[in-house]
Structures are given as C-alpha cells and as structure tokens.
Design an enzyme around this catalytic site. Structure first.
Site, PDB file in Angstrom:
ATOM      1  N   GLN A 157       0.851  -1.195   0.000  1.00 45.38           N
ATOM      2  CA  GLN A 157       0.000   0.000   0.000  1.00 45.38           C
ATOM      3  C   GLN A 157       0.884   1.241   0.000  1.00 45.38           C
ATOM      4  O   GLN A 157       1.146   1.837   1.037  1.00 45.38           O
ATOM      5  CB  GLN A 157      -0.878  -0.033   1.251  1.00 45.38           C
ATOM      6  CG  GLN A 157      -1.821   1.120   1.394  1.00 45.38           C
ATOM      7  CD  GLN A 157      -3.116   0.877   0.669  1.00 45.38           C
ATOM      8  OE1 GLN A 157      -3.685  -0.191   0.781  1.00 45.38           O
ATOM      9  NE2 GLN A 157      -3.573   1.857  -0.058  1.00 45.38           N
ATOM     10  N   PHE A 158       1.341   1.658  -1.180  1.00 42.56           N
ATOM     11  CA  PHE A 158       2.243   2.807  -1.242  1.00 42.56           C
ATOM     12  C   PHE A 158       1.588   4.082  -0.745  1.00 42.56           C
ATOM     13  O   PHE A 158       2.273   4.996  -0.283  1.00 42.56           O
ATOM     14  CB  PHE A 158       2.803   2.995  -2.661  1.00 42.56           C
ATOM     15  CG  PHE A 158       1.862   3.654  -3.619  1.00 42.56           C
ATOM     16  CD1 PHE A 158       1.912   5.024  -3.821  1.00 42.56           C
ATOM     17  CD2 PHE A 158       0.928   2.900  -4.328  1.00 42.56           C
ATOM     18  CE1 PHE A 158       1.044   5.642  -4.710  1.00 42.56           C
ATOM     19  CE2 PHE A 158       0.059   3.507  -5.208  1.00 42.56           C
ATOM     20  CZ  PHE A 158       0.115   4.876  -5.403  1.00 42.56           C
ATOM     21  N   THR A 159       0.265   4.151  -0.756  1.00 44.20           N
ATOM     22  CA  THR A 159      -0.419   5.367  -0.308  1.00 44.20           C
ATOM     23  C   THR A 159      -0.265   5.601   1.193  1.00 44.20           C
ATOM     24  O   THR A 159      -0.534   6.709   1.668  1.00 44.20           O
ATOM     25  CB  THR A 159      -1.913   5.349  -0.689  1.00 44.20           C
ATOM     26  OG1 THR A 159      -2.536   4.213  -0.096  1.00 44.20           O
ATOM     27  CG2 THR A 159      -2.089   5.307  -2.201  1.00 44.20           C
TER      28      THR A 159
END
Length: 150
Positions: free
Chosen positions: A78-80
């Site tokens: 989950q790069f966010t």
C-alpha cells in the site's frame, strides 16, 4: 516501513475478478515502504506483529497473539500509506519507495512473517489494482511505523 494491522474475522484480495488470497481469523496488514527502509525494519515489524496481543483470551481480555490463536495473515502492499498531506489537497507519494526497492523488501517481509507464523502468508500483487474485503473484528486497528521504534 509503515503498517496498518487490522484484526479480522476474514479477509480477501481480488485482482481482475479473481480471488488471489483469502484468510480466516487473523491479521490483514497494509504495508507501505519508503526508500530508506531496510530488512532490519522488516524484522522489527515482524517481531512486533507476531507478538502483538490483541486476540481475546478465555476471559475476553485482549491477551493472545496471532501465534497463540494459530491465526492467518494477509499482507497487501500500500504505497499510499507513505502519502504526505502537508501541502494542498493532493497527496504526494514522493516518500514511497520505487519498485526496485519496495518489491524485494515487501517479499522479504512476507517471507519472514510466514517463517514466524509457521504457514504461508496470503498476499496481494505488488502494483496491481486490488479489491480488498475484510470484516474488522472489534474493530481493532493498530498502526506502526519503524521510524517510531523507540
């Protein structure tokens, strides 16, 4: 590394209409990785995750770990989670690690969790458009960041 750990009754991840992974009771973990993160960070998180006592004992007290209940784990990249919202209304993801850094560390994190758990860990697919479903049990949600170890 930054994680969001949710205690779940069940969770699954679907990619292109196909279920990639599904678990029953355990943890659904979202993981964000930045360029400065290392295997040491992953090791620290694995130890914390496997020892986290958030499952009820026989008295209804959150006193049992994922190992105690023989639970399952689903890990989603989950790069966010690395978003910066300091300026304006559009998040910046400049802190998120590039694929060549993030993918090997994500895979290492999953492998180490699997070793500690004693069974395979469910995963999503790095960079894919994933649909995640879960039933948060409690709700119990814990956030951890390796930048705040001490």
């Amino acid at each position: 590394m930054r994680v969001v750990i949710q205690r779940v009754s069940h969770a699954s991840v679907t990619i292109d209409g196909r279920c990639k992974s599904a678990i029953q009771e355990g943890f659904m973990i979202l993981v964000g990785i930045e360029e400065a993160d290392t295997q040491e960070d992953a090791n620290w998180l694995c130890k914390k995750v496997l020892g986290l006592r958030v499952f009820d004992d026989e008295n209804g007290v959150m006193n049992r770990s994922i190992l105690d209940i023989q639970g399952e784990i689903l890990v989603i990249s989950q790069f966010t989670l690395m978003a910066s919202t300091k300026k304006g209304n559009r998040p910046s993801y400049i802190r998120a690690a590039r694929h060549e850094t993030a993918i090997p560390l994500y895979e290492y994190f999953c492998e180490e969790l699997s070793k500690g758990l004693g069974k395979p860990v469910g995963t999503g697919e790095f960079g894919a458009d994933m649909k995640v479903e879960l039933l948060n049990n409690g709700p119990v949600t814990i956030c951890m960041d390796t930048k705040n170890k001490e």
